[in-house]
Design an enzyme around this catalytic site. Structure first.
Site, PDB file in Angstrom:
ATOM      1  N   SER A   1       0.826  -1.212   0.000  1.00  0.00           N
ATOM      2  CA  SER A   1       0.000   0.000   0.000  1.00  0.00           C
ATOM      3  C   SER A   1       0.854   1.253   0.000  1.00  0.00           C
ATOM      4  CB  SER A   1      -0.931  -0.008   1.221  1.00  0.00           C
ATOM      5  OG  SER A   1      -1.831  -1.089   1.167  1.00  0.00           O
TER       6      SER A   1
ATOM      7  N   ARG B   1       1.510   3.968  -3.268  1.00  0.00           N
ATOM      8  CA  ARG B   1       1.203   5.395  -3.056  1.00  0.00           C
ATOM      9  C   ARG B   1       2.444   6.248  -3.324  1.00  0.00           C
ATOM     10  NH1 ARG B   1      -2.537   2.653  -0.350  1.00  0.00           N
ATOM     11  NH2 ARG B   1      -4.536   3.637   0.191  1.00  0.00           N
TER      12      ARG B   1
ATOM     13  N   ARG C   1     -14.498  -6.207 -10.369  1.00  0.00           N
ATOM     14  CA  ARG C   1     -14.311  -5.325  -9.225  1.00  0.00           C
ATOM     15  C   ARG C   1     -14.876  -3.937  -9.540  1.00  0.00           C
ATOM     16  NH1 ARG C   1      -8.579  -6.006  -6.301  1.00  0.00           N
ATOM     17  NH2 ARG C   1      -9.881  -5.196  -4.610  1.00  0.00           N
TER      18      ARG C   1
ATOM     19  N   SER D   1     -12.240   2.334   0.023  1.00  0.00           N
ATOM     20  CA  SER D   1     -11.555   3.591   0.335  1.00  0.00           C
ATOM     21  C   SER D   1     -10.619   4.005  -0.793  1.00  0.00           C
ATOM     22  CB  SER D   1     -10.757   3.443   1.634  1.00  0.00           C
ATOM     23  OG  SER D   1      -9.708   2.500   1.484  1.00  0.00           O
ATOM     24  N   GLN D   2     -10.269   3.082  -1.681  1.00  0.00           N
ATOM     25  CA  GLN D   2      -9.368   3.398  -2.786  1.00  0.00           C
ATOM     26  C   GLN D   2      -9.960   4.430  -3.737  1.00  0.00           C
ATOM     27  OE1 GLN D   2      -8.569  -0.467  -4.455  1.00  0.00           O
ATOM     28  NE2 GLN D   2      -6.982  -0.950  -2.943  1.00  0.00           N
TER      29      GLN D   2
ATOM     30  N   GLU E   1      -8.863  -6.414   5.230  1.00  0.00           N
ATOM     31  CA  GLU E   1      -7.899  -7.280   4.560  1.00  0.00           C
ATOM     32  C   GLU E   1      -7.402  -8.402   5.474  1.00  0.00           C
ATOM     33  OE1 GLU E   1      -4.052  -4.360   4.959  1.00  0.00           O
ATOM     34  OE2 GLU E   1      -5.993  -3.601   4.314  1.00  0.00           O
TER      35      GLU E   1
ATOM     36  N   HIS F   1     -13.878  -7.883  -3.238  1.00  0.00           N
ATOM     37  CA  HIS F   1     -12.417  -7.875  -3.344  1.00  0.00           C
ATOM     38  C   HIS F   1     -11.960  -8.834  -4.444  1.00  0.00           C
ATOM     39  CE1 HIS F   1     -11.009  -5.783   0.600  1.00  0.00           C
ATOM     40  NE2 HIS F   1     -12.046  -5.179   0.056  1.00  0.00           N
TER      41      HIS F   1
ATOM     42  N   ARG G   1     -14.810 -12.831  -0.683  1.00  0.00           N
ATOM     43  CA  ARG G   1     -14.051 -13.505   0.372  1.00  0.00           C
ATOM     44  C   ARG G   1     -14.946 -14.157   1.422  1.00  0.00           C
ATOM     45  NH1 ARG G   1      -8.960  -9.228   0.998  1.00  0.00           N
ATOM     46  NH2 ARG G   1      -7.720 -10.149  -0.693  1.00  0.00           N
TER      47      ARG G   1
ATOM     48  N   ARG H   1      -4.816 -13.587  -0.198  1.00  0.00           N
ATOM     49  CA  ARG H   1      -5.127 -13.731   1.227  1.00  0.00           C
ATOM     50  C   ARG H   1      -5.876 -15.030   1.520  1.00  0.00           C
ATOM     51  NH1 ARG H   1      -2.381  -9.631   2.847  1.00  0.00           N
ATOM     52  NH2 ARG H   1      -2.747  -7.542   1.985  1.00  0.00           N
TER      53      ARG H   1
END
Length: 459
Positions: A38, A42, A143, A190-191, A333, A360, A364, A408
């Site tokens: 992350s 950024r 997505r 939030s992305q 996550e 995601h 999930r 994950r």
């Protein structure tokens, strides 16, 4: 070896599935983890929009960050591998980023399955001079993208899509963006907000983002975005709830060291609780905006001894776990890791506040319910999470734990394999999305159990 992209979705599996190793005894391991995905992505975006050269020290090199670097290079950004200072053997390399005078279009960008690439880069592509087409893996097309696409149109971008609300999209960049104020529903990710904020300082009028909807998930990631912007000299006002303002300005070059990825650390420190013994992660920050830092609180609540000092994080366990009732809305996550622990606990657990992870890399919640139930677990999918009731787990029906091409999910299978003999994880190489050589790190950690057993005095 497991192929990079296993297409086998049948329950019987293939011989290429990874045999998840069980723990032979208590652990005594130190695990050196690479940098945060992350933060790396950024920093890469901000460095590409800066007015001067930047240096990222110990950045993560994984599928997601390499896709971001390749995308930015295609837009005219120069990203060079440079030996880390003091490393004469050049075994460790930094990234030195030289931004172009103007971002160039006329390119196609592969987003893979990386949410940060597919959500962050449209806002950057709007500043390019020329057409930029973004697409990705087949799963990436499912997505959600519509909120960020609609917001960019409101701010002055010309974007065409196929009407599905996802990839592929084409951004017709003109070399500048008007910017301004926009209201969006970011309750799915939030992305969407971070995307606009990261590029907003380069827009003519900056950007003001108002969120209108259910609470934004994973808010620590927005705080991470705000702090990285401030590190680069941007003026950000986040004093009003659900509103973020980035003033138009130049972005300064960065010289930063990338923290270890705490979400990727989750399965390793969880192993100390499942197998017993101790796992240490050097460099765990004393203060961080990473949502993965919540693992310290989770492991403590489930029965581990957790200690954070200047050397890093140390987690010790006895192999006994108790259930937990936790809201993971801000750290969703971690859900697969926590669900794997909960499936091995002695009391019932509830995971709440994570309805949004149905969108995601895979759904999930459905995936965890299906795979844990197939092992004999008792799992109920709720409106916003999971309820897990204690039950013995066994490698039933061939013992295959499907990953659904989700990194994950794959690491959750590795955690379960510590206690479930014969478990096989599908497409373990999907972990390369954010953690290269996961299996090497995992096997190295487990080798410590054998060393502990060998060193134990005979009776």
């Amino acid at each position: 070896m497991v192929p990079q992209d296993s297409r086998d979705e049948t329950p019987d599996g293939t011989s290429d599935d990874w045999a998840a190793p069980t723990a032979d005894g208590p652990l005594d391991a130190t695990v050196l983890l690479p940098g945060s995905k992350s933060l790396t992505n950024r920093y890469l975006v901000l460095a590409s929009l800066a007015s001067e050269r930047s240096r990222l020290r110990a950045p993560l090199r994984s599928r997601d960050t390499l896709l971001m670097a390749a995308a930015l290079r295609s837009l005219g950004v120069r990203i060079d591998d440079v030996a880390a200072e003091g490393d004469s053997a050049a075994s460790v390399t930094d990234w030195v980023i030289t931004p172009p005078q103007t971002l160039t279009g006329g390119v196609d960008i592969d987003c893979g399955l990386a949410g940060t690439v597919m959500r962050f880069l449209p806002a950057v592509a709007a500043l390019a001079d020329g057409r930029v087409r973004l697409d990705g893996d087949p799963q990436a097309r499912r997505r959600p993208m519509a909120p960020v696409v609609d917001a960019l149109r409101t701010l002055g971008a010309e974007i065409t899509d196929d009407g599905s609300g996802g990839l592929p999209i084409v951004v017709a960049g003109t070399g500048r963006m008007p910017g301004g104020s926009v209201t969006m529903d970011a309750s799915a990710s939030s992305q969407f907000i971070s995307s606009l904020l990261l590029a907003g300082a380069r827009y003519d009028n900056g950007v003001t983002v108002h969120h209108d909807g259910k609470p934004v998930p994973s808010e620590p990631h927005i705080l991470m975005t705000v702090e990285t912007l401030r590190d680069a000299g941007a003026i950000v006002d986040d004093s009003e709830p659900n509103t973020w303002r980035v003033e138009p300005s130049e972005i300064n070059g960065l010289d930063v060291s990338v923290e270890p990825d705490l979400s990727n650390a989750g399965p390793f420190v969880a192993a100390a609780l499942v197998a017993g013994g101790t796992v240490r992660v050097p460099g765990w920050p004393q203060y961080t905006t990473q949502a993965g830092d919540l693992m310290r609180e989770i492991l403590d609540a489930m029965g581990a001894d957790v200690r954070l000092d200047r050397a890093g994080l140390t987690v010790s366990g006895t192999g006994e776990l108790v259930g937990i009732d936790i809201d993971l809305h801000d750290a969703a996550e971690l859900t697969p890791t926590v669900a794997a622990l909960a499936a091995l606990a002695s009391t019932t657990s509830w995971i709440r506040g994570v309805a949004h992870i149905r969108g995601h890399e895979t759904d999930r919640l459905a995936a965890l319910t299906r795979e844990l139930t197939a092992l004999g677990g008792v799992v109920q999918e709720t409106e916003d999470g999971l309820r897990l009731t204690p039950a013995p787990l066994r490698a039933l029906g061939g013992g295959r734990f499907r990953s659904y091409h989700d990194h994950r999910m794959a690491t959750a299978g590795a955690i379960l394999g510590l206690r479930v003999p014969g478990l096989r994880v599908e497409n373990i190489d999907t972990t390369a999305k954010t953690l290269p050589d996961f299996t090497g790190l995992w096997n190295g950690m487990l080798a410590s159990a054998s060393r502990v057993a060998d060193d134990a005095p005979s009776r």
